[in-house]
Design an enzyme around this catalytic site. Structure first.
Site, PDB file in Angstrom:
ATOM      1  N   ASP A  19       9.252   2.777   0.143  1.00  9.65           N
ATOM      2  CA  ASP A  19       8.164   3.418   0.871  1.00  9.65           C
ATOM      3  C   ASP A  19       8.328   3.035   2.343  1.00  9.65           C
ATOM      4  O   ASP A  19       7.921   1.961   2.767  1.00  9.65           O
ATOM      5  CB  ASP A  19       6.812   2.958   0.326  1.00  9.65           C
ATOM      6  CG  ASP A  19       5.652   3.554   1.112  1.00  9.65           C
ATOM      7  OD1 ASP A  19       5.907   4.221   2.132  1.00  9.65           O
ATOM      8  OD2 ASP A  19       4.496   3.342   0.702  1.00  9.65           O
ATOM      9  N   TYR A  57       0.859  -1.188   0.000  1.00  9.75           N
ATOM     10  CA  TYR A  57       0.000   0.000   0.000  1.00  9.75           C
ATOM     11  C   TYR A  57       0.893   1.236   0.000  1.00  9.75           C
ATOM     12  O   TYR A  57       1.825   1.330   0.807  1.00  9.75           O
ATOM     13  CB  TYR A  57      -0.892  -0.012   1.245  1.00  9.75           C
ATOM     14  CG  TYR A  57      -1.853   1.155   1.315  1.00  9.75           C
ATOM     15  CD1 TYR A  57      -2.906   1.274   0.403  1.00  9.75           C
ATOM     16  CD2 TYR A  57      -1.719   2.141   2.290  1.00  9.75           C
ATOM     17  CE1 TYR A  57      -3.791   2.340   0.465  1.00  9.75           C
ATOM     18  CE2 TYR A  57      -2.615   3.207   2.374  1.00  9.75           C
ATOM     19  CZ  TYR A  57      -3.647   3.304   1.450  1.00  9.75           C
ATOM     20  OH  TYR A  57      -4.527   4.354   1.527  1.00  9.75           O
ATOM     21  N   LYS A  91       3.658   8.815   8.989  1.00  2.90           N
ATOM     22  CA  LYS A  91       3.456   8.204  10.303  1.00  2.90           C
ATOM     23  C   LYS A  91       4.432   8.742  11.374  1.00  2.90           C
ATOM     24  O   LYS A  91       4.264   9.863  11.798  1.00  2.90           O
ATOM     25  CB  LYS A  91       3.454   6.681  10.170  1.00  2.90           C
ATOM     26  CG  LYS A  91       2.330   6.260   9.191  1.00  2.90           C
ATOM     27  CD  LYS A  91       1.931   4.819   9.182  1.00  2.90           C
ATOM     28  CE  LYS A  91       0.638   4.644   8.401  1.00  2.90           C
ATOM     29  NZ  LYS A  91       0.731   3.967   7.125  1.00  2.90           N
TER      30      LYS A  91
HETATM   31  C1  LIG Z   1       0.092   4.461   5.753  1.00  2.00           C
HETATM   32  C2  LIG Z   1       0.891   4.219   4.553  1.00  2.00           C
HETATM   33  C3  LIG Z   1       0.829   5.072   3.438  1.00  2.00           C
HETATM   34  C4  LIG Z   1      -0.173   6.176   3.326  1.00  2.00           C
HETATM   35  O1  LIG Z   1       0.012   7.178   4.257  1.00  2.00           O
HETATM   36  P1  LIG Z   1      -1.222   8.173   4.576  1.00  2.00           P
HETATM   37  O2  LIG Z   1      -0.635   9.126   5.569  1.00  2.00           O
HETATM   38  O3  LIG Z   1      -2.307   7.311   5.129  1.00  2.00           O
HETATM   39  O4  LIG Z   1      -1.603   8.823   3.319  1.00  2.00           O
HETATM   40  C5  LIG Z   1       1.706   4.848   2.396  1.00  2.00           C
HETATM   41  N1  LIG Z   1       2.596   3.850   2.438  1.00  2.00           N
HETATM   42  C6  LIG Z   1       2.681   3.000   3.479  1.00  2.00           C
HETATM   43  C7  LIG Z   1       3.708   1.918   3.471  1.00  2.00           C
HETATM   44  C8  LIG Z   1       1.824   3.143   4.557  1.00  2.00           C
HETATM   45  O5  LIG Z   1       1.890   2.265   5.563  1.00  2.00           O
END
Ligand SMILES: *Cc1c(COP(=O)(O)O)cnc(C)c1O
Length: 428
Positions: A239, A144, A267
């Site tokens: 990511d 994701y 995060k």
């Molecule tokens: C949470 C998450 C996102 C998205 O971040 P948001 O602040 O919810 O837009 C993207 N990549 C990873 C790996 C994530 O865990």
């Protein structure tokens, strides 16, 4: 436990907010029941609107690595708020957090702050396309990267939970530039690169996957991706929105000693305020406006409250490097405890863990990619979730999510949790 007030609040929310929530997975659709409305949180605990106490294993989906309402973060935000909440002009604070992030994370010279992980990943891909002058990207099924169009192709997290990994509203034109690969399968990636020679701008990957449960990379997987990227003029995007400042001071790049070309954060970097960031070596970052041609902007980017929270969080992690070891020890303790009680009840399961990320899958096979993650027994998970909730232990309301361990959890909390799992296991 009673959720009288939560149920009432949810009914009111449903009238004016689609599904009653501002992010789908919060709606409890995957596990049934009504979502719990939170009133406050401190340390390892959340308190809901009915006065129940929950031990929290989600921690706002990762950011609260030191626990809720961490004092230095809270006071930094309060003090900054008194001085004005947004200017749309540069502040010294932005340079301070940027300098600290650049010092903590390997292989980056410059960093740009945005407002979410979604924005960070979306901007990183645009930058990679601009820099390489190529259009296609490779992503992995079950990973994701936020909800921007290019990534809603076999996406993980809430997107799988709701059975819409490929969202309507994403045009065929956009979808055709996203090539889909299998996590932990280098041959598959090599074949995609071969079939799309000189067309691939970037490979984006969660270097430790956390949005289909927790799936660590097999030995050699990230090394292989690095080599293929280098050989083919492709940028490797890590990511690290989930893993950054959680698995190590410098994220997975440091933990597993692999160099990415662009790294995305979110995060933890915001200390619980809306922050994302992307970073790379100078040559790549200078391709961004106003120095370069790739446009990217934000009215509230670098917001002083968000930067104050993020800086206080990063300072705490930077000055206490033992935190990461402590987090890992607590997670290992929890792992051993869960393993013991589930085995005692003859329940079939697999636990994946790395650092302070852990997930329990109700299936006996190794969980290494999206397909194997999807094999878990979802009915059993639902019972497990509600059973734990009833004992005052909150895990994510979906089998496709990682649990996040925080430093605020005590060993008594972990024992309480293991005892709760032991009790719930009898009903599975
Ligand atoms: C949470 C998450 C996102 C998205 O971040 P948001 O602040 O919810 O837009 C993207 N990549 C990873 C790996 C994530 O865990």
């Amino acid at each position: 436990m009673l959720y009288k007030r939560s149920s009432q609040l949810f009914a009111e929310a449903e009238k004016v907010i689609p599904g009653g929530v501002n992010s789908p997975v919060r709606a409890f659709k995957a596990v049934g029941g009504t979502p719990i409305f939170v009133k406050s949180a401190k340390g390892a605990y959340m308190y809901d609107e009915d006065g129940n106490r929950l031990i929290d294993y989600i921690n706002s989906w990762g950011p609260m690595v030191l626990g809720h309402a961490y004092e230095p973060v809270v006071s930094a935000v309060i003090e900054k708020a008194k001085l004005g909440t947004s200017f749309g002009m540069p502040t010294e604070l932005e340079t301070q957090i940027a300098a600290l992030a650049v010092a903590m994370v390997p292989n980056i010279d410059k960093i740009r702050f945005v407002n979410s992980g979604t924005e960070a990943c979306m901007s990183a891909v645009r930058l990679a396309r601009g820099f390489t002058k190529k259009d296609k990207i490779i992503k992995f099924a079950g990973c994701y990267h936020g909800h921007s169009d290019s990534f809603l192709i076999q996406a993980g997290s809430g997107a799988i939970t709701f059975g819409s990994p490929n969202s309507p509203g994403v045009t065929a034109g956009t979808a055709k530039d996203t090539l889909l690969a299998t996590y932990n399968d280098l041959d598959n990636v090599a074949a995609l690169i071969e079939a799309n020679k000189n067309e691939i701008a970037a490979i984006i990957v969660e270097p430790v996957a956390g949005n289909m449960g927790c799936i660590p990379p097999n030995k050699g997987f990230l090394e292989g991706l690095r080599q293929m990227c280098t050989d083919n003029g492709i940028l490797l995007i890590f990511d690290e929105v989930m893993t950054g400042f959680r698995l190590a001071r410098g994220g997975v790049q440091e933990l597993l000693n692999i160099k990415a070309d662009i790294v995305c954060f979110g995060k933890v970097i915001g200390g619980g305020l809306p922050v994302g960031a992307f970073a790379a070596r100078e040559e790549i970052m200078n391709y961004l406006a106003p120095l370069g041609p790739v446009y990217q902007a934000g009215t509230l980017s670098g917001n002083p409250l968000a930067m104050a929270a993020g800086l206080a969080m990063l300072q705490a992690l930077d000055s206490n490097p033992t935190i990461f070891k402590r987090l890992e020890d607590k997670t290992a303790y929890l792992h051993a405890g869960i393993d013991r009680v589930l085995k005692a009840h003859n329940i079939v399961f697999t636990i994946n863990r790395i650092g302070s990320m852990i997930s329990v899958h109700f299936d006996s096979n190794p969980v290494t990619d999206f397909k194997s993650a999807a094999k878990g027994d979802n009915e059993r998970f639902k019972k497990f979730f509600h059973g734990l909730l009833n004992e005052g232990v909150y895990i994510a309301p979906s089998a496709y999510e990682t649990w996040f361990i925080t430093d605020a959890l005590s060993y008594e909390d972990l024992d309480f949790t293991i005892a709760a799992i032991n009790k719930v296991a009898q009903t599975l």
